[in-house]
Scaffold this active site. Sequence first.
Site, PDB file in Angstrom:
ATOM      1  N   PHE A   1       0.857  -1.175   0.000  1.00  0.00           N
ATOM      2  CA  PHE A   1       0.000   0.000   0.000  1.00  0.00           C
ATOM      3  C   PHE A   1       0.900   1.233   0.000  1.00  0.00           C
ATOM      4  CE2 PHE A   1      -2.432   3.534   1.570  1.00  0.00           C
ATOM      5  CZ  PHE A   1      -3.624   3.408   0.876  1.00  0.00           C
TER       6      PHE A   1
ATOM      7  N   ASP B   1       9.488   3.217   1.587  1.00  0.00           N
ATOM      8  CA  ASP B   1       8.306   4.016   1.896  1.00  0.00           C
ATOM      9  C   ASP B   1       8.103   3.983   3.411  1.00  0.00           C
ATOM     10  OD1 ASP B   1       5.820   5.100   2.331  1.00  0.00           O
ATOM     11  OD2 ASP B   1       4.820   4.002   0.722  1.00  0.00           O
TER      12      ASP B   1
ATOM     13  N   LYS C   1       2.771  11.851   6.730  1.00  0.00           N
ATOM     14  CA  LYS C   1       2.002  11.650   7.960  1.00  0.00           C
ATOM     15  C   LYS C   1       2.601  12.361   9.165  1.00  0.00           C
ATOM     16  CE  LYS C   1      -0.195   7.346   6.425  1.00  0.00           C
ATOM     17  NZ  LYS C   1      -1.475   7.946   6.045  1.00  0.00           N
TER      18      LYS C   1
END
Length: 492
Positions: free
Chosen positions: A194, A282, A311
């Site tokens: 993801f 990531d 984030k």
Amino acid sequence: NMSLHIRKLLTRRAARHSSFNVFSTQQRRLFSGSQLQRNTNKKGGLDPKTDKAPQSTRDLIDLEGKFIANNYHPLDVVISRGKGVKVWDPEGNEYYDFLSAYSALNQGHSHPRLKQALINQIENLSLSSRAFHSDQLGSYAQYICDYFGFEKMLPMNTGAEAVETAMKITRRWGYQVKGIPQDEAVIIACKNNFHGRTLAIISLSTDPDARKDFGPFLPGLLTVNYNDPEALEQVLQKIGSKVAGFLVEPIQGEAGVVVPDDGYLKRVRDLCDKYNVLLICDEVQTGIARTGKLMCYEHDGIKPDIAILGKALSGGSYPVSAVLADDKVMNVITPGSHGSTYGGNPLACAIASEALKIVKDENLVENSFRLGNLFRDEISNRLLDAPPQKEASAEKTTGDDAGEEESKAPNRLVLTVRGRGLLNAIVLNQKHKAMRGRNGYEVCRILKDNGLLAKQTHENIIRFAPPLTITEKEMRVCIDIIVKTITELESR
């Protein structure tokens, strides 16, 4: 409100006595989110700011259902206020947040230093665009590069934008540095990944929900099994001369907090070096202290060629992301080849700088490591009848069988607990009698009624990722809530 008073009293008692039987069936009925008699606000009556009756949880959920595209399936709770690890709904009911906006809120809700940084900067300048220099970008760029040990950064806004940016950098490096023939560059990712939901990123996805009816997809993208360096090497042996980069999550979060074997990233690093391929990590969800290290790839003692952050880079207060790399990689980017109006804006720079300082000043790496061990130990001992593990790793997983490993107590509702730091998950036994007619979403609703917010991923995996500012006292209360919820379900 007597129900709310009882709930707060029970929470305080549970904090003093971790073995306290937190929620009996009768008590849960008394103050569950679905049956609690709710105030119109904390004091009752009209909202003093609007002189109108505040909108209820039900009203606000109905508004979303009427006017917002149906691209999420949230729990039936509305968050109107947050502080630290706790949030409150419009009726004043209190919950522990064990999702942290998918690890964006590592520094906790409404951190006073982040609020002040935002106020201070917005009073002077919020946006200049990159058409001009600002007095914040250079110092922020230097700080973040020194902080993580890279020579250059490229500022963006969202995690998905940062992933797309890293993919563009990788392709251009492949053509200009590695010498891949034009339009033949390949980027490899992992199955069950993801990295976001843009068109380029879902071209790498193996999730049918993300891909259905969005084709045709971007060419030059392949996937291999996660936690399987041999599978990667087989592809590199065949087409390594055309492979520009390997994109990987150090822990696969949306796949169910799948932790690879120790040494997996080290083996991948060696393969990338051997075949002259960029290693792209990531760290949007796993980075910035979430897994008990500043960056999750540090668990294997490696450094990627490109690191992606988002984030928690802003502590959840503003969209901020970044791509980090050394000059030999980043220098392929030239004026006009990439950009963003908001990327690197003064407000983002001020907030991100302060968010990173908080991580160091409040020792969030150490807190994540210590309380993550506590969480897994307690859940293992109390729900699995298993010996404690300091850093529980998933079994080697490939393809769609991730997260299906059996515990030594197959009659238990929880099959396993796994994770690193404060990124953890439990895998539920779908064959257990308690799961008849239920899935992870329904268990999360019961947790919500008991005062803890978490979110399932897939049908039978529940992720637990509280703000890294959580105290041991708060953690023990929350463990009691989880344990009591699961054991009550088991006994039904």
